[in-house]
Enzyme design. Structure first.
Site, mmCIF file in Angstrom:
data_model
loop_
_atom_site.group_PDB
_atom_site.id
_atom_site.type_symbol
_atom_site.label_atom_id
_atom_site.label_comp_id
_atom_site.label_asym_id
_atom_site.label_seq_id
_atom_site.Cartn_x
_atom_site.Cartn_y
_atom_site.Cartn_z
ATOM 1 C CE LYS A 1 -4.428 1.103 0.165
ATOM 2 N NZ LYS A 1 -5.609 0.373 -0.333
ATOM 3 C CG ASP B 1 -7.343 3.389 -0.958
ATOM 4 O OD1 ASP B 1 -7.940 2.307 -0.889
ATOM 5 O OD2 ASP B 1 -7.326 4.196 0.004
HETATM 6 P P1 NDP Z 1 -12.822 7.800 -3.076
HETATM 7 O O1 NDP Z 1 -11.736 8.778 -2.863
HETATM 8 O O2 NDP Z 1 -13.363 7.592 -4.427
HETATM 9 O O3 NDP Z 1 -14.049 8.126 -2.106
HETATM 10 C C1 NDP Z 1 -13.877 8.187 -0.723
HETATM 11 C C2 NDP Z 1 -15.158 8.636 -0.107
HETATM 12 O O4 NDP Z 1 -15.063 8.540 1.305
HETATM 13 C C3 NDP Z 1 -15.470 10.082 -0.409
HETATM 14 O O5 NDP Z 1 -16.850 10.249 -0.438
HETATM 15 C C4 NDP Z 1 -14.842 10.808 0.778
HETATM 16 O O6 NDP Z 1 -15.399 12.074 1.047
HETATM 17 C C5 NDP Z 1 -15.168 9.855 1.901
HETATM 18 N N1 NDP Z 1 -14.189 10.002 2.967
HETATM 19 C C6 NDP Z 1 -12.843 9.888 2.867
HETATM 20 N N2 NDP Z 1 -12.254 10.115 4.046
HETATM 21 C C7 NDP Z 1 -13.249 10.387 4.889
HETATM 22 C C8 NDP Z 1 -13.293 10.703 6.259
HETATM 23 N N3 NDP Z 1 -12.169 10.796 7.007
HETATM 24 N N4 NDP Z 1 -14.518 10.888 6.828
HETATM 25 C C9 NDP Z 1 -15.668 10.782 6.096
HETATM 26 N N5 NDP Z 1 -15.664 10.487 4.788
HETATM 27 C C10 NDP Z 1 -14.497 10.288 4.198
HETATM 28 O O7 NDP Z 1 -12.270 6.421 -2.457
HETATM 29 P P2 NDP Z 1 -12.789 4.946 -2.698
HETATM 30 O O8 NDP Z 1 -14.254 4.936 -2.932
HETATM 31 O O9 NDP Z 1 -11.888 4.310 -3.677
HETATM 32 O O10 NDP Z 1 -12.449 4.277 -1.288
HETATM 33 C C11 NDP Z 1 -13.410 4.189 -0.219
HETATM 34 C C12 NDP Z 1 -12.997 3.091 0.741
HETATM 35 O O11 NDP Z 1 -12.939 1.841 0.023
HETATM 36 C C13 NDP Z 1 -11.612 3.251 1.380
HETATM 37 O O12 NDP Z 1 -11.634 2.703 2.679
HETATM 38 C C14 NDP Z 1 -10.726 2.387 0.480
HETATM 39 O O13 NDP Z 1 -9.545 1.958 1.156
HETATM 40 C C15 NDP Z 1 -11.672 1.228 0.223
HETATM 41 N N6 NDP Z 1 -11.344 0.412 -0.939
HETATM 42 C C16 NDP Z 1 -11.263 0.963 -2.186
HETATM 43 C C17 NDP Z 1 -10.972 0.164 -3.280
HETATM 44 C C18 NDP Z 1 -10.984 0.691 -4.658
HETATM 45 O O14 NDP Z 1 -10.889 -0.132 -5.597
HETATM 46 N N7 NDP Z 1 -11.104 1.979 -4.898
HETATM 47 C C19 NDP Z 1 -10.645 -1.265 -3.101
HETATM 48 C C20 NDP Z 1 -10.853 -1.763 -1.766
HETATM 49 C C21 NDP Z 1 -11.159 -0.935 -0.737
HETATM 50 P P3 NDP Z 1 -14.591 13.400 0.663
HETATM 51 O O15 NDP Z 1 -14.744 13.544 -0.822
HETATM 52 O O16 NDP Z 1 -15.239 14.485 1.426
HETATM 53 O O17 NDP Z 1 -13.152 13.181 1.072
#
Ligand code: NDP
Length: 449
Positions: free
Chosen positions: A122, A162
């Site tokens: 990571k 991510d």
């Molecule tokens: P994105 O950046 O596309 O979206 C993240 C979302 O989560 C946004 O809506 C963001 O809001 C919100 N967010 C981030 N940090 C916080 C916080 N501290 N408090 C509240 N909301 C928060 O990321 P992903 O959708 O790719 O990832 C989401 C989750 O899924 C993560 O945990 C990631 O590790 C996990 N994941 C992702 C994979 C992938 O293929 N993308 C694979 C496996 C797991 P804002 O825009 O306001 O920051």
């Protein structure tokens, strides 16, 4: 258990997220170590919690006002026991060594569960792409890659996206890698379709999570049709989770970002989701703008000092936390249970605190931990690597069918491992044990390295 936790807390006393992730695995695999003393003799657990390599570097770049900015870049190469390091890059101001080590550690077991030959890693940076211009993001990505390129490669370490790293960032990172190495290879996944990406990769994590929920429900002769669902986040994972739930006949009533959440009692249907995707992916706006077009929905800002997250107060059948770590605490979990939740499927990594997990397990909720439920993303990344090395392209139907098959296998592996070790229905133990055994056996074969 004492010894491993003593070692890691003595070595890195401030890495609380990493300790949290390790504690859960150590507790789950204790019976496996008791039954297989050779793992203890070979120091498998002691080695697995120590990254094979940690890289930290300075990322200087210049903003649109001509001011020099300095961020910190990282790559954790956690385990190459079953294949090249593989895992996403996170760009978010909260990024630090503890968060990336927890994510890399989880990734090792997740990748093992996919049945594909990929190790775990990571990386990322404390850079915040929010509010930055495309040129600023590009300059940052180029500077980041000007160091990272030395440590990655299609048979060494293959990063992906991510939080904060989507198609735009992968494009800039890939462009710089190609220039520096004079090589067009499958060094990153999540690439655009025109230059080596796989169909269904953007959808994969969300779709996979919904397939996993459906698998769990099928053990109770049930499915997602007409189920009321809470989804958190509004990024990649949340969007495609919502899309697949809609396709399977469920109804999603919430989505969030870090500023707050929306509740749309009528459901976030296909058209509303399309608008949301425009807002988040094209306009790069905030979730509260959703209510400007759909006034029937309510936006509630988050109060970071509150003891619980109001998104999880709503009545529903299923919950899909898909934003970030530790977004469901013990009180949130209890609220969900009190409101009749039957299924919790983690699209995000470690979104539930240990106290919350305890509530779900005590109440016999169908609870899928992230390392099983969100493995669909890395699984299709693995399929993207296969397509790149074979120089072929599978159709969307082919990739989705393979993804569905992989999620089915992960579910079966979790169920079998949980049963074998006397905790039927406990997907936490099932995922940890099934992932651990595969990595441990590979390490045994390869000697003390
Ligand atoms: P994105 O950046 O596309 O979206 C993240 C979302 O989560 C946004 O809506 C963001 O809001 C919100 N967010 C981030 N940090 C916080 C916080 N501290 N408090 C509240 N909301 C928060 O990321 P992903 O959708 O790719 O990832 C989401 C989750 O899924 C993560 O945990 C990631 O590790 C996990 N994941 C992702 C994979 C992938 O293929 N993308 C694979 C496996 C797991 P804002 O825009 O306001 O920051």
């Amino acid at each position: 258990m004492g010894t491993i936790m003593d070692i890691i807390t003595a070595r890195d006393p401030f890495e609380k997220e990493f300790h949290q992730a390790v504690t859960e695995v150590v507790e789950s695999v204790k019976p496996v170590l008791d039954k297989n003393p050779e793992y203890r003799h070979a120091g498998i657990m002691e080695r697995i919690v120590e990254p094979e390599r940690v890289i930290q570097f300075r990322v200087p770049w210049v903003n649109d006002q001509g001011k020099v900015q300095i961020n910190r870049g990282f790559r954790i190469q956690m385990s190459s026991a079953i294949g090249p390091y593989k895992g996403g890059l996170r760009f978010h101001p909260s990024v630090n060594l503890s968060i990336l080590k927890f994510l890399a550690f989880e990734q090792v077991f997740k990748n093992a569960l996919t049945t594909l030959p990929i190790g775990g890693g990571k990386g990322g940076s404390d850079f915040d792409p929010k509010g930055k211009s495309d040129f600023e993001v590009m300059r940052f990505c180029q500077s980041f890659m000007s160091e990272l390129y030395r440590h990655i490669g299609s048979v060494t370490d293959v990063p992906a996206g991510d939080i904060g790293v989507g198609g735009r960032e992968i494009g800039y990172l890939f462009g710089m890698y190609k220039k520096l190495k004079n090589e067009f290879s499958g060094v990153l996944t999540g690439k655009s379709l025109n230059w080596g990406g796989s169909l269904i990769r953007p959808e994969a994590t969300g779709y996979g999570s919904v397939f996993f929920a459906d698998e769990m429900l099928s053990t109770h002769n049930d499915n997602l049709k007409d189920k009321l669902c809470l989804v958190s986040g509004s990024g990649n994972v949340a969007q495609y989770t919502t899309q697949k739930i809609n396709q399977l006949g469920g109804k999603v009533v919430t989505l969030s970002d870090s500023s707050g959440y929306i509740f749309d009692e009528q459901g976030i249907d296909k058209d509303k989701l399309q608008h949301l995707m425009y807002l988040k992916n094209v306009k790069r706006g905030r979730i509260k703008e959703y209510v400007e077009k759909y006034p029937e929905a309510v936006f509630t800002p988050f109060d970071t000092s509150a003891a619980h997250n109001p998104l999880w107060d709503h009545k529903a059948n299923c919950a899909f936390p898909s934003a970030t770590q530790n977004e469901i605490n013990k009180k949130d979990a209890q609220n969900l249970v009190n409101n009749g939740i039957t299924t919790v499927c983690e699209g995000a990594n470690m979104p539930t605190t240990p106290g919350g997990i305890e509530v779900f397990l005590d109440n016999k909720i169908l609870y899928a931990p992230g390392k099983a439920a969100n493995a669909g993303g890395v699984a299709v990344s693995g399929l993207e690597m296969s397509q790149n090395s074979m120089r072929i392209k599978w159709s969307a139907q082919e990739v989705e069918a393979k993804l569905k098959g992989i999620m089915h296998s992960i579910h079966s592996a979790c169920v079998a491992a949980a049963e074998e070790y006397g905790t039927p229905g406990n997907y936490v133990n099932g995922a940890n044990i099934a992932g651990f055994v595969k990595v441990a056996d590979s390490m045994m074969d390869q000697g003390i390295v």
